[in-house]
Motif scaffolding. Structure first.
Motif: not given
Length: 185
Positions: A35, A39-40, A42-43, A59, A78, A82
């Protein structure tokens, strides 16, 4: 010599591959690490949209599992965000594949929320979209999910029936004990 852009892209591909490996592990700690990596990605600034979409899909899968097991409201919020983002991306890019994946996720989400009817309607939409666009892999994915739903339903009904049988046997036993207890008094 690789450019900085190419190195960033290579690192994102590596991170995604490692996140998918971690996601496949049975330990929750490994899945939590997945995760963090997803997340890294996606961001991160979008270097490759297909890479970002794949990270978002995976995710969503992990968040769905987390919410289903633990009922974690943070995971729920979240996940909603998403899925909404994935839906918007699918509409903007007119990506049928992604739209079908989103419908499947929404269906799974409705199952966890206890809304089986809406879940089946979403699966119908996903199935029809896959059939119309001749995407065999996703047609099979929807069929497999439907089969799993039916098995889960049968297991639940079987458990419910078994629970009812145990309750009936317990009540019968207690009613048989009643006269014996009264005699003891």
């Amino acid at each position: 010599i690789k450019t900085e852009y190419q190195l960033k892209e290579l690192k994102l591909h590596y991170d995604l591959a490692y996140a998918l490996y971690l996601k496949s592990q049975n330990r929750f700690i490994k899945r939590a690490e997945a995760q963090i990596l997803l997340r890294s990605i996606i961001d991160h600034e979008i270097i490759d949209i297909s890479l970002t979409r794949l990270a978002m899909i995976n995710m969503s899968d992990l968040l769905l599992e987390e919410y289903g097991i633990f009922g974690n409201e943070e995971a729920f919020e979240e996940l909603k965000l998403l899925i909404s983002t994935l839906y918007q991306v699918a509409q903007q890019q007119e990506t049928i594949f992604l739209m079908i994946e989103v419908l499947i996720f929404q269906s799974k989400f409705m199952i966890i929320k206890g809304n089986r009817i809406e879940a089946e309607e979403l699966l119908d939409r996903a199935s029809n979209l896959a059939l119309v666009n001749d995407i065999d892999r996703l047609v099979e994915k929807v069929k497999a999910f439907r089969i799993k739903l039916e098995k889960d339903k049968e297991n639940w009904l079987g458990k419910q029936s078994k629970d009812h049988t145990v309750q009936t046997e317990l009540l019968n036993y207690l009613s048989e004990l009643g006269p014996l207890v009264n005699k003891q008094k």
